[in-house]
Design an enzyme around this catalytic site. Structure first.
Site, PDB file in Angstrom:
ATOM      1  N   CYS A 133      -1.960  -1.846  -2.318  1.00  0.00           N
ATOM      2  CA  CYS A 133      -2.505  -0.788  -1.467  1.00  0.00           C
ATOM      3  C   CYS A 133      -2.100   0.598  -1.979  1.00  0.00           C
ATOM      4  CB  CYS A 133      -2.031  -0.988  -0.033  1.00  0.00           C
ATOM      5  SG  CYS A 133      -2.596   0.283   1.099  1.00  0.00           S
ATOM      6  N   CYS A 136      -1.332   3.108   0.733  1.00  0.00           N
ATOM      7  CA  CYS A 136       0.006   2.980   1.327  1.00  0.00           C
ATOM      8  C   CYS A 136       1.088   3.486   0.372  1.00  0.00           C
ATOM      9  CB  CYS A 136       0.344   1.516   1.632  1.00  0.00           C
ATOM     10  SG  CYS A 136      -0.968   0.559   2.368  1.00  0.00           S
ATOM     11  N   ASP A 137       0.989   3.136  -0.896  1.00  0.00           N
ATOM     12  CA  ASP A 137       2.128   3.301  -1.808  1.00  0.00           C
ATOM     13  C   ASP A 137       1.917   4.313  -2.937  1.00  0.00           C
ATOM     14  OD1 ASP A 137       3.445   1.302  -0.355  1.00  0.00           O
ATOM     15  OD2 ASP A 137       2.601  -0.290  -1.582  1.00  0.00           O
TER      16      ASP A 137
END
Ligand code: NAP
Length: 304
Positions: A133, A136-137
């Site tokens: 992701c 997300c990261d």
């Protein structure tokens, strides 16, 4: 018999549980094999509204869980193996051999990112330099070189997103042509920060002495040659698989296995709702999952 059974304990399941509990339905949450869902595998969540300093993924879902319990939800540690929605009440059969009967059901089982199975991938997943992701990261790798695996729209989207932070993105694809839509291909192939690595698959993720990703080994399928690409993180984007095996034949699924919904959360069976990534291949965010859980619970409570 339960008024409402919620299958899954990630953002969608907990969003549903909070709203169903506050509506007086005393929901039963069947938490599944991965308590807290996919978000528990993410370190810092920086895009969930209300947390300007970021929040740990595990902590965020755990807070939702506490909130659901506070208002009267019950949580059972079990995995649903199969269902019978033709009867009334609806029947959920558990892997343990048990059975749950419920007037209404909210399916919130999420999806699982497909992984390549390469050496080191599993070990470094979740904060050590293997991610599924970029949203997300990605921001953790500001100024670094990273790699993306895949050639579809997801991989292209991940690669383009990562160019906002990273100095270089190697896009490793097993063929010499992208599968992604034309416009995505064009954006990727004209972006100076993205370098395609054609005809290649991930062989291994290499760790440094602290156990974090330092490079990947990729194998060229045409020449058989293996080369090392230095990178701080590899984002695997080869598709997601919805966790809907238990519901095949009970509710309508699309050709990829996602639960078909109308009015956002209604399945093909009256009184059975679907929320979050098991029915959403487009947005796949914590906030959209929680929101659809909320909608499913409101619909269940009000017989929409
Ligand atoms: P996808 O279209 O199925 O693409 C998966 C990619 O991963 C393909 O390029 C495939 O290679 C590769 N792949 C699969 N298994 C692999 C393996 N074991 N090792 C290496 N590579 C592997 O999946 P997706 O990109 O997640 O997209 C899913 C659906 O969502 C699509 O319909 C897509 O259009 C849609 N989507 C749309 C958007 C958007 O519109 N913005 C964004 C994301 C997704 P091959 O090409 O060789 O098969």
């Amino acid at each position: 018999m339960e008024d409402v059974a919620i299958i899954g304990s990630g953002c969608a399941g907990m969003g549903a549980a909070i709203y169903a509990a506050r509506a007086g339905m005393s929901p039963l949450v069947i938490e599944g094999a991965q308590a807290g869902g996919l978000l528990t595998t993410t370190s810092d969540v920086e895009n969930f509204p209300g947390f300007p300093e970021a929040v740990n993924g595990f902590d965020l879902v755990w807070k939702m869980r506490q909130q659901a319990l506070k208002f009267g939800a019950h949580i059972e540690s079990a995995v649903v193996e199969s269902v019978d929605f033709s009867s009334d009440p609806k029947i959920l059969r558990l892997e343990s051999g048990g059975k749950i009967e419920a007037k209404k059901v909210i399916i919130a089982t999420g999806s699982s990112p497909r992984m390549t199975g390469a050496k080191g991938e599993k070990e470094l997943y979740g904060g050590l330099g293997v991610s599924a992701c970029a949203t997300c990261d990605g921001a953790f790798y500001r100024g670094e070189n990273v790699a993306v695996i895949g050639g579809g729209d997801s991989a292209c989207e991940e690669a383009l997103f990562l160019t906002r932070f990273c100095s270089g993105v190697k896009l490793v694809h097993r063929r010499d042509q992208l599968r992604a839509t034309q416009i995505m291909q064009q954006r990727v192939l004209t972006n100076e920060k993205i370098q395609p690595v054609w005809d290649s698959v991930l062989e291994e993720v290499l760790a440094d002495e602290s156990g974090r990703c330092r490079a990947i080994l990729v194998k060229n399928l045409k020449t058989g040659g293996v080369s090392e690409i230095p990178c701080k993180c590899v984002f695997v984007a080869i598709g997601h698989t919805p966790n809907t095996k238990a519901f095949a034949g009970a509710v309508e699924l699309d050709s990829e296995g996602y639960i078909k919904v109308r009015d956002e959360i209604k399945t093909s069976v009256e009184g059975v709702y679907a929320a979050g990534d098991c029915a959403d291949k487009k947005y796949r965010q914590a906030i959209t999952a929680a929101a659809s859980g909320c909608k499913a619970a409101i619909a269940a409570a009000n017989n929409f």
